[in-house]
Design a protein around this motif. Sequence first.
Motif, PDB file in Angstrom:
ATOM      1  N   PRO A  53       3.149  68.605 109.026  1.00 41.58           N
ATOM      2  CA  PRO A  53       4.399  68.143 109.637  1.00 41.58           C
ATOM      3  C   PRO A  53       4.803  66.749 109.187  1.00 41.58           C
ATOM      4  N   PHE A  54       6.123  66.567 109.058  1.00 33.24           N
ATOM      5  CA  PHE A  54       6.695  65.268 108.706  1.00 33.24           C
ATOM      6  C   PHE A  54       7.843  64.982 109.675  1.00 33.24           C
ATOM      7  N   SER A  55       7.984  63.728 110.022  1.00 35.04           N
ATOM      8  CA  SER A  55       8.973  63.349 111.033  1.00 35.04           C
ATOM      9  C   SER A  55      10.410  63.629 110.615  1.00 35.04           C
ATOM     10  N   ASP A  56      10.680  63.673 109.317  1.00 28.81           N
ATOM     11  CA  ASP A  56      12.053  63.814 108.833  1.00 28.81           C
ATOM     12  C   ASP A  56      12.181  64.942 107.806  1.00 28.81           C
ATOM     13  N   PRO A  57      12.016  66.186 108.280  1.00 23.85           N
ATOM     14  CA  PRO A  57      11.968  67.326 107.356  1.00 23.85           C
ATOM     15  C   PRO A  57      13.358  67.766 106.906  1.00 23.85           C
ATOM     16  N   GLN A  65      11.915  72.619 111.818  1.00 23.66           N
ATOM     17  CA  GLN A  65      12.017  71.265 112.397  1.00 23.66           C
ATOM     18  C   GLN A  65      11.342  71.211 113.766  1.00 23.66           C
ATOM     19  N   LEU A  72       3.560  67.473 115.529  1.00 20.53           N
ATOM     20  CA  LEU A  72       3.346  66.026 115.583  1.00 20.53           C
ATOM     21  C   LEU A  72       3.015  65.585 117.002  1.00 20.53           C
ATOM     22  N   THR A  76      -1.037  66.279 115.248  1.00 20.57           N
ATOM     23  CA  THR A  76      -1.423  66.763 113.922  1.00 20.57           C
ATOM     24  C   THR A  76      -1.215  65.673 112.879  1.00 20.57           C
ATOM     25  N   THR A  77      -2.231  65.448 112.066  1.00 27.56           N
ATOM     26  CA  THR A  77      -2.127  64.476 110.979  1.00 27.56           C
ATOM     27  C   THR A  77      -2.675  65.112 109.714  1.00 27.56           C
ATOM     28  N   MET A  78      -2.382  64.507 108.577  1.00 29.90           N
ATOM     29  CA  MET A  78      -2.895  65.025 107.307  1.00 29.90           C
ATOM     30  C   MET A  78      -4.425  65.156 107.326  1.00 29.90           C
ATOM     31  N   PRO A  79      -5.161  64.127 107.739  1.00 31.12           N
ATOM     32  CA  PRO A  79      -6.630  64.284 107.747  1.00 31.12           C
ATOM     33  C   PRO A  79      -7.088  65.461 108.611  1.00 31.12           C
ATOM     34  N   ASN A 103       6.167  61.566 101.670  1.00 33.20           N
ATOM     35  CA  ASN A 103       5.659  60.376 102.345  1.00 33.20           C
ATOM     36  C   ASN A 103       4.279  60.537 102.991  1.00 33.20           C
ATOM     37  N   PRO A 104       4.008  61.645 103.687  1.00 33.85           N
ATOM     38  CA  PRO A 104       2.648  61.798 104.241  1.00 33.85           C
ATOM     39  C   PRO A 104       1.572  61.852 103.146  1.00 33.85           C
TER      40      PRO A 104
ATOM     41  N   ASN B 175      19.470  62.781 107.744  1.00 40.12           N
ATOM     42  CA  ASN B 175      18.784  64.072 107.544  1.00 40.12           C
ATOM     43  C   ASN B 175      19.771  65.230 107.642  1.00 40.12           C
ATOM     44  N   ASP B 295      -0.035  57.471 109.066  1.00 38.05           N
ATOM     45  CA  ASP B 295      -0.031  58.848 108.604  1.00 38.05           C
ATOM     46  C   ASP B 295       1.250  59.195 107.835  1.00 38.05           C
ATOM     47  N   GLN B 297       4.327  58.976 108.934  1.00 34.95           N
ATOM     48  CA  GLN B 297       5.445  59.441 109.758  1.00 34.95           C
ATOM     49  C   GLN B 297       6.386  58.265 109.996  1.00 34.95           C
TER      50      GLN B 297
END
Lengths: 335, 399
Positions: A53-57, A65, A72, A76-79, A103-104, B175, B295, B297
Amino acid sequence: MTRLEATFARLRERGERALVTYFMAGDPSLADTRRLVIEAARRGADVVELGVPFSDPLADGPVIQRAAMRALAAGTTMPRVLETVATLRAEVSVPLVLLSYYNPVLAFGLEAFARTAADAGVDGVIVADLPPEEADPLAAQAGAAGLDLIHLVAPTSTPPRVRLIARRSRGFIYVVALTGVTGERRELPADLATQIRRLRLVTTKPVCIGFGISTPAQVAAIGRLADGAIVGSAIVRLVEERAGSPTLVEDVGTFIAELKAPLGPGLGDPPQTPPVRAGLRAPARTPPVGAGLGAPAKTPPARDGLGAHAKTPPAGAGLGAPARKTTRAAGAARL
Amino acid sequence: MKRTLPDARGHFGRFGGRFVPETLMAPLIELERAWTAAKRDRQFQRRLAALLHDYAGRPTPLYPAERLTEQCGGAQIFLKREDLCHTGAHKINNVLGQALLASRMKKRRVIAETGAGQHGVATATAAALLGLECDVYMGAEDIERQALNVFRMRLLGARVISVEAGSRTLKDAINEALRDWVTNVRTTYYLLGSALGPHPYPVMVRDLHAVIGRETRRQTRRVLRRLPDVLVACVGGGSNAIGLFHPFIADRRVRIVGVEPGGEGIATGRHGASMSAGAVGVLHGCMSYLLQNDDGQIATAHSISAGLDYPGVGPEHAFYRDAGRFEFVSVTDAEALEGFETLTRLEGIMPALESAHAVAHAIRLAKTLPRSKAIVVGLSGRGDKDVHVVAKALGKAIG
């Protein structure tokens, strides 16, 4: 040969098309994502994409979305997605592909990301906002780590861009079916066949089509054009509807089996592809199933450790639609 | 210092570029070609110059703010009066150029994002002037904050589309505008309002606003017989600032200062100061400094001024900051309000809250410099749109 290449080669031998299923990692939770992926692989998914997930998809429609925001909110994070993949890798052998925004990945660090992802058992990565012109830094790291960087081709891509993307993409080529964001559509675009024909002229790499594909009938139509169909929003919406229900995993599994049913085996080659011959494309791994494929068998089926992957034999498969109107019908009709 | 920036793919050093879905790549390349051709087209340039002069009201004055200067007791303060432009802000410079370009490219529909509503109003104005269909995306929170501008856009014939996603501000409006553009790219022109986004937008928007700096050079030469010592402008995305700054980049003796929104203070985390407190990343098609977590975000920006409420900054600003050419400072909401009140009382000029950030820093700076120095402040917009925000902040009712 990477796991993605081997998967497409094997499917091709059997006259089968890939079903590529997308889940938003962490929606509703990473534990659920883990169970969903295992079920997807068991019910016929040939490749699983996991959205990070990314904040600005900005390439995604409302369904994905919302899923990203839920994921998020659930922390949920990349790691944590990479940790989940590592535990999944022990249980499924389908190729796993991460799909995110740049960005992530950048925040994780390109080198660290490629290495950690490859170590976790990720096979490929798709970055929605990273065209080939900007992809060199990530491509170098991904290549070094043995990760396939998959590029997308769009209806607006000019012929020189189509060639560039076909050359750069690894694993498969992701064809964006329409100009727009992700999400279900009532009909497939009319010019899709032309778009695929253009692409086939310049590449022998596997081609999968995504964006706007949500029903078994649409998947069947894609199966007549490409090496694989990618279904995202329809699955994510089912997860959204069933989240918290004890039948979540089962319902999603049933839908995936319905989507896979029209994709073979026994469909022969996709149109516009050169015949399978040693030297022209990846060497065949499995004995030819369909008649007239004429590829020399080299090794036994590369299905070691695939126990869970065995597909429910599509009773009376082919292109007919055996079990189309079951649990999913109500949801699918409400586009 | 090189003035041939950006490179062929829109990079200012490591910043800028084109980080967009593939669907937008060919249209962006087409846009770049169209812009390059338009720049060389005499007829296009004549038409733009005529509109800027006769319609937008350029050149704008360079006003010596004598009472403000006297009060500060230091350097002379000049105001570059973009607030006097038609529609009340510098935004019209960019919009007229891009709307002409849209017409030249035979696009009948333009879309835009807006924060404070100034860019939306300017776009709706140009669309009315040129007979283009116009949809403006605006965060739901900004729609509440800027009801007057929303109504102005509707009067001008634009549709204002409320964006409920995310932080419901400018970032989310961008966006949504990008999603619209991806969908309707064959018929629609995306009229981006700040010096950010994928190449060629940062360059195109800069070129169209550089008229601010070019006029300032001429005007200071006439008034002072030399160039100013300091330029000060507020930086959200950074369009008015890059317009003022760019023609002075090679003049190393001119100090260039960008003022970021400090919100409730950098330490509170509630601000929009991406240069002071951000990290390098990619958002909305370009690499620059962004407010984000570990992260990757994107964080929610905060500023009393909707137009500065953006978690990123234009890539050219990022480049010149790292190169040491531009300085960046921040001004809090409270300081900006003070700047607003001071300028209103002493000069009878009500600045936009965005511009009030620049005014506040100029006051601070003037006090530290001798009378022989000259500061030019980019007064990017007028404050009428913010009167209700100011009233609320001061705890006063209107009327």
